[in-house]
Design a protein around this motif. Structure first.
Motif, short mmCIF file in Angstrom:
data_model
loop_
_atom_site.label_atom_id
_atom_site.label_comp_id
_atom_site.label_asym_id
_atom_site.label_seq_id
_atom_site.Cartn_x
_atom_site.Cartn_y
_atom_site.Cartn_z
N TYR A 210 0.82 -1.19 0.00
CA TYR A 210 0.00 0.00 0.00
C TYR A 210 0.87 1.26 0.00
N ALA A 211 0.42 2.26 -0.73
CA ALA A 211 1.16 3.52 -0.77
C ALA A 211 0.20 4.69 -0.91
N LEU A 212 0.53 5.79 -0.26
CA LEU A 212 -0.23 7.02 -0.43
C LEU A 212 0.31 7.75 -1.66
N ILE A 213 -0.58 8.16 -2.55
CA ILE A 213 -0.19 8.95 -3.70
C ILE A 213 -1.06 10.21 -3.71
N TYR A 214 -0.63 11.21 -4.46
CA TYR A 214 -1.35 12.48 -4.49
C TYR A 214 -1.59 12.88 -5.94
N GLY A 215 -2.82 13.29 -6.24
CA GLY A 215 -3.07 13.69 -7.61
C GLY A 215 -4.43 14.32 -7.80
N MET A 216 -4.68 14.68 -9.06
CA MET A 216 -5.94 15.32 -9.44
C MET A 216 -6.85 14.32 -10.15
N ASN A 217 -8.10 14.28 -9.73
CA ASN A 217 -9.14 13.56 -10.45
C ASN A 217 -9.47 14.41 -11.68
N ILE A 218 -9.07 13.95 -12.87
CA ILE A 218 -9.20 14.81 -14.05
C ILE A 218 -10.65 14.97 -14.51
N SER A 219 -11.57 14.18 -13.95
CA SER A 219 -12.99 14.35 -14.27
C SER A 219 -13.62 15.44 -13.41
N LEU A 220 -13.09 15.63 -12.19
CA LEU A 220 -13.66 16.60 -11.25
C LEU A 220 -12.79 17.82 -11.04
#
Length: 232
Positions: A210-220
């Motif tokens: 398991y890993a925490l990642i960070y990003g943008m939901n490109i639909s929202l």
């Protein structure tokens, strides 16, 4: 067992140098506004196989195509044809000291999902671009020295490759963690690979799946932490 070509051509044009079965790379320059070309050829041995021939879509600048001849015994020989499409006013940008050619032929580009067609000005030239009201990104297509075309986020004079990662129910554009995000103290910063791409993440241990990642939901257009399961 023969893995050589008998001839190779770019229909309607003369390649350089003159074909020789032992010469593996050929070049040809085509006029501006040329959108496709046909590469033809034949093999010396009828029992060999050949791949990479046919009609090819072209973009401005260099277009690199590989023709692979496979002999009956499995031996392979790779020929390369580099087709350069002349450009009246090429637009070049630099990223990390590498030069990229801005793709100016809108007809060769596919509008990314969620984006609309627009234009931007680079080096005083108007070029095709794509904009999303959700992500607020402006994308332009750039081609590297190997002929690979990819979309890049244009932020003034800064360019960042636009890579999205499709997961089960969401497509993410991953980013480095911002400084104002609080990560639990027990987590350690690591690099992981997702779809062959190295991204920043945090784990409880280096061996955790398991890993925490960070990003943008490109639909929202929203940015959040996500828990990534490398197994699932």
């Amino acid at each position: 067992m023969n893995d050589r070509l008998k001839d190779i051509k770019v229909e309607g044009y003369e390649i350089s140098p003159v074909f020789n079965k032992d010469t593996l790379e050929y070049r040809v320059t085509l006029p501006a506004e040329t959108y496709e070309a046909e590469i033809t050829g034949s093999k010396e041995d009828k029992k060999a196989s050949i791949s990479g021939l046919g009609k090819k879509e072209l973009t401005d600048g260099e277009n690199r195509f590989e023709i692979l001849v496979t002999a009956e015994n499995g031996n392979e020989r790779k020929y390369v044809v580099i087709i350069t499409v002349s450009e009246l006013s090429p637009v070049i940008v630099k990223i990390d000291n590498k030069e990229y050619n801005v793709v100016r032929k809108k007809e060769t580009l596919t509008t990314p999902d969620g984006y609309t067609d627009t234009t931007v000005t680079i080096n005083e030239e108007e070029v095709p671009a794509f904009y999303s009201e959700v992500t607020k990104f402006t994308l332009v297509a750039l081609k590297d020295a190997e002929g690979k075309v990819a979309y890049y986020i244009k932020d003034n004079d800064k360019y960042t490759e636009y890579k999205t990662f499709p997961f089960d129910k969401v497509d993410l554009y991953l980013e480095d963690f911002p400084s104002n995000i609080e990560i639990p103290k027990e987590y350690i910063k690591v690099k992981i690979k997702i779809n062959g791409e190295e991204v920043e993440a945090y784990k409880l241990s280096k061996t955790s799946k398991y890993a925490l990642i960070y990003g943008m939901n490109i639909s929202l257009g929203t940015k959040n932490l996500y828990m990534y399961d490398s197994v699932q």
